[in-house]
Motif scaffolding. Structure first.
Motif, PDB file in Angstrom:
ATOM      1  N   ALA A 254      47.588  67.029  44.033  1.00  0.00           N
ATOM      2  CA  ALA A 254      48.555  66.853  45.127  1.00  0.00           C
ATOM      3  C   ALA A 254      49.982  66.958  44.599  1.00  0.00           C
ATOM      4  CB  ALA A 254      48.341  65.497  45.793  1.00  0.00           C
ATOM      5  N   GLN A 255      50.204  66.400  43.380  1.00  0.00           N
ATOM      6  CA  GLN A 255      51.553  66.451  42.812  1.00  0.00           C
ATOM      7  C   GLN A 255      51.961  67.906  42.547  1.00  0.00           C
ATOM      8  OE1 GLN A 255      53.688  63.690  42.301  1.00  0.00           O
ATOM      9  NE2 GLN A 255      55.145  65.382  42.056  1.00  0.00           N
ATOM     10  N   GLU A 256      51.016  68.709  42.028  1.00  0.00           N
ATOM     11  CA  GLU A 256      51.320  70.133  41.792  1.00  0.00           C
ATOM     12  C   GLU A 256      51.600  70.845  43.113  1.00  0.00           C
ATOM     13  OE1 GLU A 256      48.309  70.573  37.985  1.00  0.00           O
ATOM     14  OE2 GLU A 256      48.133  72.016  39.609  1.00  0.00           O
ATOM     15  N   MET A 257      50.819  70.475  44.142  1.00  0.00           N
ATOM     16  CA  MET A 257      51.023  71.106  45.459  1.00  0.00           C
ATOM     17  C   MET A 257      52.400  70.730  46.001  1.00  0.00           C
ATOM     18  SD  MET A 257      48.471  71.023  48.747  1.00  0.00           S
ATOM     19  CE  MET A 257      47.274  72.179  48.162  1.00  0.00           C
ATOM     20  N   TYR A 258      52.748  69.450  45.844  1.00  0.00           N
ATOM     21  CA  TYR A 258      54.063  68.969  46.283  1.00  0.00           C
ATOM     22  C   TYR A 258      55.168  69.763  45.581  1.00  0.00           C
ATOM     23  CZ  TYR A 258      58.024  65.750  46.801  1.00  0.00           C
ATOM     24  OH  TYR A 258      59.249  65.218  47.073  1.00  0.00           O
ATOM     25  N   ASP A 259      55.049  69.895  44.244  1.00  0.00           N
ATOM     26  CA  ASP A 259      56.090  70.589  43.470  1.00  0.00           C
ATOM     27  C   ASP A 259      56.209  72.057  43.909  1.00  0.00           C
ATOM     28  OD1 ASP A 259      56.507  68.256  42.075  1.00  0.00           O
ATOM     29  OD2 ASP A 259      55.294  68.837  40.335  1.00  0.00           O
ATOM     30  N   ALA A 260      55.043  72.698  44.105  1.00  0.00           N
ATOM     31  CA  ALA A 260      55.055  74.121  44.486  1.00  0.00           C
ATOM     32  C   ALA A 260      55.687  74.304  45.874  1.00  0.00           C
ATOM     33  CB  ALA A 260      53.632  74.673  44.480  1.00  0.00           C
ATOM     34  N   VAL A 261      55.387  73.379  46.779  1.00  0.00           N
ATOM     35  CA  VAL A 261      55.951  73.469  48.138  1.00  0.00           C
ATOM     36  C   VAL A 261      57.459  73.214  48.096  1.00  0.00           C
ATOM     37  CG1 VAL A 261      56.026  72.293  50.376  1.00  0.00           C
ATOM     38  CG2 VAL A 261      53.822  72.942  49.379  1.00  0.00           C
ATOM     39  N   MET A 262      57.848  72.169  47.382  1.00  0.00           N
ATOM     40  CA  MET A 262      59.274  71.806  47.367  1.00  0.00           C
ATOM     41  C   MET A 262      60.128  72.911  46.730  1.00  0.00           C
ATOM     42  SD  MET A 262      59.863  69.288  49.042  1.00  0.00           S
ATOM     43  CE  MET A 262      58.822  68.200  49.966  1.00  0.00           C
ATOM     44  N   ALA A 263      59.534  73.640  45.776  1.00  0.00           N
ATOM     45  CA  ALA A 263      60.284  74.722  45.116  1.00  0.00           C
ATOM     46  C   ALA A 263      60.507  75.899  46.061  1.00  0.00           C
ATOM     47  CB  ALA A 263      59.534  75.184  43.874  1.00  0.00           C
ATOM     48  N   ARG A 264      59.731  75.966  47.139  1.00  0.00           N
ATOM     49  CA  ARG A 264      59.796  77.152  48.011  1.00  0.00           C
ATOM     50  C   ARG A 264      60.233  76.872  49.436  1.00  0.00           C
ATOM     51  NH1 ARG A 264      56.169  77.418  44.170  1.00  0.00           N
ATOM     52  NH2 ARG A 264      56.055  79.346  42.976  1.00  0.00           N
ATOM     53  N   VAL A 265      60.322  75.588  49.802  1.00  0.00           N
ATOM     54  CA  VAL A 265      60.480  75.258  51.217  1.00  0.00           C
ATOM     55  C   VAL A 265      61.840  75.674  51.786  1.00  0.00           C
ATOM     56  CG1 VAL A 265      61.280  72.879  50.894  1.00  0.00           C
ATOM     57  CG2 VAL A 265      59.942  73.477  52.919  1.00  0.00           C
ATOM     58  N   ALA A 266      62.844  75.733  50.922  1.00  0.00           N
ATOM     59  CA  ALA A 266      64.189  76.044  51.431  1.00  0.00           C
ATOM     60  C   ALA A 266      64.222  77.402  52.118  1.00  0.00           C
ATOM     61  CB  ALA A 266      65.193  76.002  50.287  1.00  0.00           C
ATOM     62  N   LYS A 267      63.336  78.310  51.682  1.00  0.00           N
ATOM     63  CA  LYS A 267      63.358  79.672  52.246  1.00  0.00           C
ATOM     64  C   LYS A 267      62.465  79.806  53.477  1.00  0.00           C
ATOM     65  CE  LYS A 267      64.336  82.336  48.085  1.00  0.00           C
ATOM     66  NZ  LYS A 267      63.514  82.681  46.917  1.00  0.00           N
ATOM     67  N   ALA A 268      61.693  78.743  53.797  1.00  0.00           N
ATOM     68  CA  ALA A 268      60.685  78.891  54.862  1.00  0.00           C
ATOM     69  C   ALA A 268      61.258  78.613  56.252  1.00  0.00           C
ATOM     70  CB  ALA A 268      59.518  77.957  54.590  1.00  0.00           C
ATOM     71  N   ASP A 269      60.809  79.391  57.230  1.00  0.00           N
ATOM     72  CA  ASP A 269      61.139  79.116  58.640  1.00  0.00           C
ATOM     73  C   ASP A 269      60.094  78.185  59.243  1.00  0.00           C
ATOM     74  OD1 ASP A 269      63.361  81.061  58.904  1.00  0.00           O
ATOM     75  OD2 ASP A 269      61.777  82.503  58.449  1.00  0.00           O
ATOM     76  N   VAL A 270      58.857  78.289  58.730  1.00  0.00           N
ATOM     77  CA  VAL A 270      57.752  77.484  59.268  1.00  0.00           C
ATOM     78  C   VAL A 270      56.966  76.917  58.094  1.00  0.00           C
ATOM     79  CG1 VAL A 270      55.623  77.537  60.656  1.00  0.00           C
ATOM     80  CG2 VAL A 270      57.553  79.023  61.288  1.00  0.00           C
ATOM     81  N   PHE A 271      56.578  75.638  58.171  1.00  0.00           N
ATOM     82  CA  PHE A 271      55.680  75.057  57.167  1.00  0.00           C
ATOM     83  C   PHE A 271      54.422  74.564  57.886  1.00  0.00           C
ATOM     84  CE2 PHE A 271      54.020  71.230  55.022  1.00  0.00           C
ATOM     85  CZ  PHE A 271      53.605  71.823  53.833  1.00  0.00           C
ATOM     86  N   ILE A 272      53.268  74.995  57.403  1.00  0.00           N
ATOM     87  CA  ILE A 272      52.002  74.557  58.017  1.00  0.00           C
ATOM     88  C   ILE A 272      51.167  73.876  56.937  1.00  0.00           C
ATOM     89  CG2 ILE A 272      50.047  75.204  59.482  1.00  0.00           C
ATOM     90  CD1 ILE A 272      51.450  77.866  60.077  1.00  0.00           C
ATOM     91  N   GLY A 273      50.961  72.581  57.089  1.00  0.00           N
ATOM     92  CA  GLY A 273      50.171  71.828  56.100  1.00  0.00           C
ATOM     93  C   GLY A 273      48.719  71.768  56.545  1.00  0.00           C
ATOM     94  N   VAL A 274      47.912  72.688  56.032  1.00  0.00           N
ATOM     95  CA  VAL A 274      46.489  72.684  56.397  1.00  0.00           C
ATOM     96  C   VAL A 274      45.663  71.991  55.306  1.00  0.00           C
ATOM     97  CG1 VAL A 274      44.626  74.101  57.380  1.00  0.00           C
ATOM     98  CG2 VAL A 274      46.952  74.994  57.374  1.00  0.00           C
ATOM     99  N   ALA A 275      46.245  71.853  54.114  1.00  0.00           N
ATOM    100  CA  ALA A 275      45.476  71.302  52.985  1.00  0.00           C
ATOM    101  C   ALA A 275      44.997  69.887  53.275  1.00  0.00           C
ATOM    102  CB  ALA A 275      46.343  71.310  51.729  1.00  0.00           C
ATOM    103  N   ALA A 276      43.821  69.582  52.729  1.00  0.00           N
ATOM    104  CA  ALA A 276      43.311  68.205  52.765  1.00  0.00           C
ATOM    105  C   ALA A 276      43.788  67.560  51.466  1.00  0.00           C
ATOM    106  CB  ALA A 276      41.792  68.220  52.856  1.00  0.00           C
ATOM    107  N   VAL A 277      44.977  66.993  51.534  1.00  0.00           N
ATOM    108  CA  VAL A 277      45.626  66.462  50.330  1.00  0.00           C
ATOM    109  C   VAL A 277      45.108  65.050  50.066  1.00  0.00           C
ATOM    110  CG1 VAL A 277      47.855  66.009  49.226  1.00  0.00           C
ATOM    111  CG2 VAL A 277      47.697  67.745  51.030  1.00  0.00           C
TER     112      VAL A 277
END
Ligand code: CTP
Length: 396
Positions: A254-277
């Motif tokens: 989950a921590q790796e997923m968090y880091d990967a998302v946070m590194a990319r979220v600034a460029k996103a128009d939409v975020f969809i969290g489907v993962a079972a974290v």
């Protein structure tokens, strides 16, 4: 209802060993309810027979520009008018060159030039032919002319060499054909998606996982891509192959997923969290395999970061969509989750019906209320979810 039921697909074959894959493609298309008409070049008939293609498509196969059995003797016009899309698979280097120049000296090239519908080409050739500047020049020209080039892939080739030029598999071409019929509801949008389970290590060989397969997340990623979005998929460990044409980032915890998302979220128009974290992880992951003892052991857990909550709390947050997998009280829990995480949209399902299954059923909760999406294959639900998101996105 599949995406291509009732669609009229003209499948063209030019000469190449990959012609055998066109037989499988024809079968997949007809099983999906499409009406398939096959046109073969003379060279294609050396690799696979029209009889095979006729048997699989259930329609006569056309090979001749001068076919007198066509009522007005203009097979190229007759065939190209009656279809929703033309797909050429395999498309040989010679056929690409011909189309790039607008040459039309046989039935297939002539109907490609005379068509009024989209044209998809699945190139298949030896890697040197693919890399040749002449082929690359022709591809550039064809793309510029608005023609879609599907693949090719890299891998073992019939000639014994390994590299770029292998035709896509029939299943992949089918997906591209389905995609071409999707409305581009998210054209120009960047969509960041999490999918799959997470794995929280206990020691070097054990960990805490869950039974999410990733199927729904991958379906949402494909639906967003097909709707014209630039998609980044942050994926926990799954057996799925990512849909073509999107960026996939593999993570485990989950921590790796968090880091990967946070590194990319600034460029996103939409975020969809489907993962079972996983909500918790072992406080201490041992750097060696734990040995069996005699008594009980206690595993201390600490909370993981809430990825969706953190994204939604950001300033200039993208449009956030959460998933809620509940085992009971679906409406109450899902709506409470939506408010707690402060997201405009939650897609809720019953966990016991969802994990690993091909079909699912969703209930969407937003500011307008509750919207039921009846039981359907996950890709159909994913397309309906994407359409709902597109309706809710702020209009610029
Ligand atoms: N989610 C997340 N990060 C977490 C936990 C969940 O991003 N650490 C996201 C999931 O991807 C999903 C949504 O939050 O979109 C709901 O997840 P869920 O685990 O069902 O919600 P919780 O708030 O953890 O509630 P509970 O486990 O009590 O049902």
């Amino acid at each position: 209802m599949t995406d291509i039921r009732g669609k009229r697909i003209l499948l063209g074959l030019s000469g190449g060993i990959a012609a055998y894959k066109a037989a499988e493609l024809t079968r997949l298309l007809t099983l999906a309810g499409a009406e398939v008409r096959v046109v073969m070049t003379e060279a294609a008939c050396r690799f696979i027979t029209p009889v095979t293609m006729q048997a699989l498509s259930g329609n006569p196969v056309h090979t001749d520009l001068w076919d007198a059995s066509v009522p007005n003797n203009m097979a190229h016009i007759e065939l190209s008018r009656g279809c929703d899309v033309v797909v050429v698979a395999p498309a040989s280097a010679d056929f690409l060159a011909k189309l790039a120049l607008g040459l039309c000296d046989d039935l297939l090239s002539t109907l490609c030039l005379a068509r009024e519908c989209p044209l998809l080409l699945a190139p298949a050739m030896n890697l040197q032919m693919w890399g040749n500047p002449a082929t690359q020049r022709n591809l550039k020209q064809l793309r510029g002319d608005g023609i879609a080039i599907l693949g090719p892939a890299s891998g073992d080739q019939a000639c014994g060499e390994v590299g770029m030029g292998r035709m896509l598999e029939a299943e992949e071409i089918l997906e591209e054909i389905e995609a071409c019929f999707q409305p581009k509801l998210l054209g120009g949008k960047r969509v960041l998606i999490t999918a799959g389970p997470t794995f929280e290590p206990i020691d070097t060989v054990r960990g805490i996982a869950n039974i999410s397969s990733g199927k729904m997340g991958y379906a949402v990623a494909r639906a967003a891509r097909d709707a014209g979005a630039a998609v980044t998929l942050v994926s926990g460990p799954t057996a799925f192959v990512a849909p073509r044409g999107l960026e996939r980032i593999d993570v485990s915890s989950a921590q790796e997923m968090y880091d990967a998302v946070m590194a990319r979220v600034a460029k996103a128009d939409v975020f969809i969290g489907v993962a079972a974290v996983a909500d918790y992880r072992p406080k201490e992951a041992r750097g060696h395999k734990l040995k069996k003892g005699t008594g009980e052991i206690t595993l201390q857990l600490q909370p993981n970061p809430d990825i969706l909550g953190a994204v939604a709390a950001k300033r200039n947050a993208p449009f956030c969509v959460g998933f809620a997998a509940e085992t009971e009280n679906l409406d109450t829990y899902a709506e409470a989750k939506r408010r707690r995480k402060k997201v405009p949209l939650i897609a809720a399902n019953l966990a016991q019906h969802a994990f690993g299954a091909d079909d699912n059923q969703l209930v969407l909760f937003d500011d307008q209320g509750r919207h039921e999406l009846p039981r359907a294959p996950k890709i159909a639900l994913a397309r309906a979810l994407i359409a709902h998101i597109a309706r809710l996105l702020p209009k610029k």
